[in-house]
Design an enzyme around this catalytic site. Structure first.
Site, short mmCIF file in Angstrom:
data_model
loop_
_atom_site.label_atom_id
_atom_site.label_comp_id
_atom_site.label_asym_id
_atom_site.label_seq_id
_atom_site.Cartn_x
_atom_site.Cartn_y
_atom_site.Cartn_z
CG ASN A 9 -24.78 -23.37 -5.23
OD1 ASN A 9 -24.37 -22.90 -6.28
ND2 ASN A 9 -24.01 -23.55 -4.15
CE LYS A 11 -22.36 -26.68 -4.53
NZ LYS A 11 -21.72 -27.49 -3.51
CD GLU A 97 -18.67 -25.61 -2.90
OE1 GLU A 97 -19.04 -24.95 -3.88
OE2 GLU A 97 -19.20 -26.69 -2.56
CD GLU A 167 -25.27 -24.72 1.78
OE1 GLU A 167 -26.03 -25.35 1.03
OE2 GLU A 167 -24.22 -24.18 1.38
N GLY A 173 -21.97 -31.96 -0.72
CA GLY A 173 -21.40 -32.76 -1.81
C GLY A 173 -20.86 -34.11 -1.36
CB SER A 212 -26.01 -34.55 1.02
OG SER A 212 -24.61 -34.49 0.74
P1 PGA Z 1 -24.98 -30.39 -2.21
O1 PGA Z 1 -24.48 -28.85 -2.14
O2 PGA Z 1 -26.47 -30.36 -2.22
O3 PGA Z 1 -24.39 -30.92 -3.48
O4 PGA Z 1 -24.44 -31.06 -0.99
C1 PGA Z 1 -25.16 -27.92 -1.37
C2 PGA Z 1 -24.51 -26.57 -1.47
O5 PGA Z 1 -23.28 -26.50 -1.55
O6 PGA Z 1 -25.19 -25.54 -1.46
#
Ligand code: PGA
Length: 249
Positions: A9, A11, A97, A167, A173, A212
């Site tokens: 992802n 983003k 998000e 998640e 993040g 993460s």
């Molecule tokens: P991250 O994000 O791996 O940066 O924690 C995961 C996600 O939001 O799908």
């Protein structure tokens, strides 16, 4: 047997040039020794470029969101038919998000799930609790509610053509991933929830862990019996790192 999936992802990151570099980097590893399926979800405006670059590869294309409506006067939105048209296979729905920053509620997420499937896209349905919800012992209630909202409008068979992603919001993040045991507990809970609707489909459904995930923790997370791969944010922006995660899945 469930085939693992590792979905990146991206983003709202990158540029045309950076994404091309990233995809070309990833293609150097394509097909190497991956038993898992790999997918990337770039921002909407780069999907067409990505589709072209990935055409001859084994890497699937996905989008990060989709409009719940089929077409019409919805300024700024992108519908499922458009995503299908440019070559998407997957689409993320209900990312935390989107839920938190854009006020997407369970019912809207459920409609997005249906909209995606109506065009033959495979939705990656995200569920997850916040830190305060976890500390209040509400994890199962929250992810159960998020899942049930979709199950209320989609027949059990719909989950045969869907992916679930657990998640935990506090792990996204933050560099602080759920432990393999914490992930397994919630994944097993979700699978049992689906098994109440249809045991066969529950056994086939892929449930990804996200939050993460990196090359250094992927192996222990993916070793858990109900963790069928990952939804990877930050670590999917580096070709070598993402390729490593794919190779351990
Ligand atoms: P991250 O994000 O791996 O940066 O924690 C995961 C996600 O939001 O799908």
């Amino acid at each position: 047997m469930r085939r693992s999936l590792v979905a990146g992802n991206w983003k709202m990151h990158g540029s045309r040039a950076e994404n091309t570099r990233l995809l070309n980097g990833l293609l150097e590893y394509d097909g190497n020794d991956w038993e898992a399926e790999a997918a990337v979800c770039p921002p909407f405006v780069y999907l067409t470029d990505a589709a072209r670059l990935l055409k001859e590869s084994h890497v699937f294309l996905g989008a990060q969101d989709v409009c719940a409506e089929a077409a019409g006067a919805f300024t700024g939105e992108v519908c499922a038919a458009m995503l299908k048209d440019v070559g998407c296979h997957y689409v993320i729905v209900g990312h935390s998000e989107r839920r938190a920053l854009y006020r997407e509620d369970d019912q809207l997420v459920a409609r997005k799930f249906l909209a995606a499937q109506s065009q033959g896209l495979v939705p990656i349905l995200c569920v997850g609790e916040t830190l305060s919800e976890r500390e209040a012992g509400q994890t199962e209630a929250v992810v159960g509610r998020q899942f049930d909202a979709v199950a209320a409008v989609a027949p059990p068979a719909a989950f045969e053509k869907a992916v679930l992603a657990y998640e935990p919001v506090w792990a996204i993040g933050t560099g602080k991933n759920a432990t393999p045991e914490q992930a397994q507990e919630v994944h097993a809970f979700l699978r049992s929830r689906i098994a109440k609707l249809d045991a066969r489909i529950a056994s086939l459904l892929r449930i990804l862990y996200g939050g993460s995930v990196k090359a250094s923790n992927a192996a222990e997370l993916f070793a858990m019996p109900d963790v069928d791969g990952g939804l990877v944010g930050g670590a999917s922006l580096k070709a070598e790192e993402f390729a490593k995660i794919c190779s351990v899945a």
